[in-house]
Design a protein around this motif. Structure first.
Motif: not given
Length: 133
Positions: A95-98, A100-110
């Motif tokens: 469950t944890y690994s599944y 974590s695949v769908f993390e929201d990219l808006s929180r990360h700095t690009i």
């Protein structure tokens, strides 16, 4: 696509394993006249004639058989606490690994979000005589 097909197949399997139904058959002698799953089986034409002859001969040539197919009426539902330690560990890790695949990219700095490319002074492909054919 495979995931959807597999989940629908499992849902249909659970549905058909829990459904109960009756199969009604009408025989005239040794010949099968009608089979019915949800409604009554149609009687043959000998049924009316047989009612008149029943008082005289006391012997019936027509018979009805009913087969009842009983589905599963109790489904076992396991709780997380009922599982063994290895199963709990696997389920938690999966469950944890599944998720974590769908993390929201808006929180990360690009880091290259506001990067502007350098101005082109000359066309490099023409200058080096490299063309795609």
């Amino acid at each position: 696509m495979f995931h959807k097909i597999f989940s629908v197949a499992l849902a249909v399997l659970v549905l058909f394993s829990t459904v109960s139904f009756t199969v009604e058959k009408h025989f005239c002698g040794d010949t099968l006249i009608d089979i019915s799953v949800f409604t009554k089986a149609q009687k043959c034409d000998m049924e009316a004639f047989e009612a008149e002859q029943a008082a005289i001969t006391k012997k019936h040539c027509c018979k009805d058989t009913i087969d009842f197919v009983k589905g599963q009426d109790q489904l076992t539902i396991k709780k997380f606490e009922d599982l063994e330690l290895n199963q709990q560990l696997f389920l938690t890790a999966f469950t944890y690994s599944y998720l974590s695949v769908f993390e929201d990219l808006s929180r990360h700095t690009i880091p290259h979000k506001y990067y502007s490319p350098p101005n082109l002074v000359a066309d490099i492909q023409v200058r080096d005589q490299v063309f795609l054919i």
